[in-house]
Write a protein that holds these residues in place. Structure first.
Motif, mmCIF file in Angstrom:
data_model
loop_
_atom_site.group_PDB
_atom_site.id
_atom_site.type_symbol
_atom_site.label_atom_id
_atom_site.label_comp_id
_atom_site.label_asym_id
_atom_site.label_seq_id
_atom_site.Cartn_x
_atom_site.Cartn_y
_atom_site.Cartn_z
ATOM 1 N N UNK A 71 0.858 -1.193 0.000
ATOM 2 C CA UNK A 71 0.000 0.000 0.000
ATOM 3 C C UNK A 71 0.894 1.244 0.000
ATOM 4 N N UNK A 72 1.566 1.503 -1.144
ATOM 5 C CA UNK A 72 2.603 2.545 -1.200
ATOM 6 C C UNK A 72 2.066 3.945 -1.472
ATOM 7 N N UNK A 73 0.980 4.310 -0.822
ATOM 8 C CA UNK A 73 0.343 5.597 -1.065
ATOM 9 C C UNK A 73 0.358 6.435 0.214
ATOM 10 N N UNK A 74 0.370 7.741 0.032
ATOM 11 C CA UNK A 74 0.343 8.634 1.190
ATOM 12 C C UNK A 74 -1.032 8.594 1.848
ATOM 13 N N UNK A 75 -1.049 8.378 3.148
ATOM 14 C CA UNK A 75 -2.302 8.386 3.895
ATOM 15 C C UNK A 75 -2.669 9.820 4.261
ATOM 16 N N UNK A 76 -3.885 10.200 3.949
ATOM 17 C CA UNK A 76 -4.388 11.532 4.266
ATOM 18 C C UNK A 76 -5.608 11.381 5.172
ATOM 19 N N UNK A 77 -5.913 12.431 5.937
ATOM 20 C CA UNK A 77 -7.032 12.373 6.863
ATOM 21 C C UNK A 77 -7.806 13.690 6.795
ATOM 22 N N UNK A 78 -9.130 13.567 6.920
ATOM 23 C CA UNK A 78 -9.977 14.748 6.926
ATOM 24 C C UNK A 78 -11.077 14.530 7.962
ATOM 25 N N UNK A 79 -11.448 15.589 8.662
ATOM 26 C CA UNK A 79 -12.519 15.515 9.650
ATOM 27 C C UNK A 79 -13.864 15.704 8.960
ATOM 28 N N UNK A 80 -14.735 14.722 9.124
ATOM 29 C CA UNK A 80 -16.070 14.773 8.521
ATOM 30 C C UNK A 80 -17.102 14.527 9.613
ATOM 31 N N UNK A 81 -17.802 15.560 10.040
ATOM 32 C CA UNK A 81 -18.894 15.433 11.011
ATOM 33 C C UNK A 81 -18.469 14.640 12.250
ATOM 34 N N UNK A 82 -17.286 14.909 12.756
ATOM 35 C CA UNK A 82 -16.820 14.232 13.960
ATOM 36 C C UNK A 82 -16.036 12.966 13.711
ATOM 37 N N UNK A 83 -16.019 12.467 12.469
ATOM 38 C CA UNK A 83 -15.236 11.292 12.108
ATOM 39 C C UNK A 83 -13.871 11.724 11.578
ATOM 40 N N UNK A 84 -12.862 10.918 11.822
ATOM 41 C CA UNK A 84 -11.571 11.116 11.168
ATOM 42 C C UNK A 84 -11.500 10.138 10.013
ATOM 43 N N UNK A 85 -11.632 10.645 8.801
ATOM 44 C CA UNK A 85 -11.747 9.800 7.607
ATOM 45 C C UNK A 85 -10.395 9.720 6.903
ATOM 46 N N UNK A 86 -9.930 8.501 6.727
ATOM 47 C CA UNK A 86 -8.680 8.249 6.008
ATOM 48 C C UNK A 86 -8.958 8.087 4.523
ATOM 49 N N UNK A 97 -4.148 -2.203 -6.273
ATOM 50 C CA UNK A 97 -3.633 -2.550 -7.603
ATOM 51 C C UNK A 97 -4.302 -1.714 -8.692
ATOM 52 N N UNK A 98 -5.572 -1.396 -8.509
ATOM 53 C CA UNK A 98 -6.282 -0.554 -9.475
ATOM 54 C C UNK A 98 -5.678 0.845 -9.484
ATOM 55 N N UNK A 99 -5.376 1.369 -8.301
ATOM 56 C CA UNK A 99 -4.777 2.704 -8.212
ATOM 57 C C UNK A 99 -3.404 2.714 -8.875
ATOM 58 N N UNK A 100 -2.618 1.667 -8.631
ATOM 59 C CA UNK A 100 -1.304 1.579 -9.280
ATOM 60 C C UNK A 100 -1.435 1.633 -10.797
ATOM 61 N N UNK A 101 -2.427 0.936 -11.331
ATOM 62 C CA UNK A 101 -2.590 0.821 -12.774
ATOM 63 C C UNK A 101 -3.131 2.097 -13.412
ATOM 64 N N UNK A 102 -3.873 2.904 -12.659
ATOM 65 C CA UNK A 102 -4.580 4.038 -13.252
ATOM 66 C C UNK A 102 -4.063 5.414 -12.858
ATOM 67 N N UNK A 103 -3.198 5.501 -11.842
ATOM 68 C CA UNK A 103 -2.861 6.830 -11.320
ATOM 69 C C UNK A 103 -2.051 7.683 -12.299
#
Length: 269
Positions: free
Chosen positions: A45-60, A85-91
């Motif tokens: 899973x070689x992707x940067x993890x990002x987080x955003x606050x959505x209505x009290x949830x921390x969404x990755x 694998x789909x992200x690797x193929x399409x990014x």
């Protein structure tokens, strides 16, 4: 309770029971907050993890590449890891965004969250708003198909296309195998096996792989099993009026996706 409502209620129970947890019994997401934990395999899973606050949830979520936007929505009991694998193929040609619903993967739910598909749809809708997305192609698998369709209905101007796989979007009242599945899977024996032995991860996911089985490393991010016990309320039936975006609908094993009847779902396209 109608048969259609019973099936959705039973499936929702399994949806919640299969939320991933740590050995101590807390959900995996509870231990992550806004930090990517060490158990995530950076090679798989070689992707940067990002987080955003959505209505009290921390969404990755992950956001890779550039070009037309693809929003990947996972099913149950998976998370954005499903799309690696789909992200690797399409990014190289697309902007690939994949999020985790609260309580799944690396997303932390707020207290009182019931883990219902309709609540996941609320989060996805607010996620789209928070990121200011437009011209989106939603790519939904399993429960992600229905969650994605609900988000499209709420924000029709944001979405241009649909790609749905192994999902459904019409009532299933009176279809014997659906009703039997809902009663069996939602019954106490299967619920016990899901909660104690992580049945969906250890049995259903390998069974669903036709060409090869998941490796131990690929299956590890879905371990261990869920520890939740509260029974959720029933799932509210979605309206029959469908979105008008162009779509690609596919089922597994090369079979074309078929509508049950014209009365139950609109043509997509």
């Amino acid at each position: 309770m109608s048969s259609n409502r019973l099936i959705f209620s039973s499936a929702c129970e399994i949806l919640k029971y299969t939320l991933m947890s740590s050995p101590e019994g807390a959900t995996m997401a509870d231990t992550t907050k806004s930090v990517r934990p060490g158990w995530v395999d950076d090679e798989l899973f070689p992707f940067e993890s990002r987080f955003v606050e959505i209505d009290g949830h921390t969404v990755h979520y992950v956001d890779e590449g550039s070009g037309p936007t693809l929003l990947f929505l996972h099913g149950n009991p998976t998370w954005s890891f499903l799309w690696r694998d789909v992200i690797r193929a399409l990014h190289d040609d697309f902007r690939c965004i994949a999020l985790d619903y609260p309580g799944f993967g690396l997303s932390t739910p707020k207290p009182g969250y019931r883990y219902l598909p309709e609540e996941h749809a609320d989060v996805v809708t607010e996620f789209v708003d928070a990121l200011g997305l437009e011209g989106v192609t939603v790519v939904g698998q399993g429960w992600g198909g229905m969650i994605g369709l609900a988000a499209v209905q709420r924000r029709p101007d944001v979405f241009d296309r649909l790609v749905l796989a192994n999902t459904w979007a019409w009532p299933v009242n009176g279809i014997l195998h659906f009703e039997a599945f809902g009663r069996i899977i939602g019954g106490p024996p299967i619920r016990f096996l899901v909660r104690r032995l992580n049945l969906l991860v250890n049995a259903f996911i390998p069974t669903g792989h036709r060409r090869r089985k998941p490796t131990v490393a690929e299956n590890d991010p879905l371990q261990p099993g869920a520890q939740h016990s509260r029974t959720p309320p029933g799932f509210r039936r979605a309206p029959r009026q469908g979105p008008r975006q162009p779509g690609l609908l596919r089922r597994g094993r090369g079979r074309a996706f078929r509508h049950r009847s014209p009365a139950d779902t609109d043509r997509v396209g």
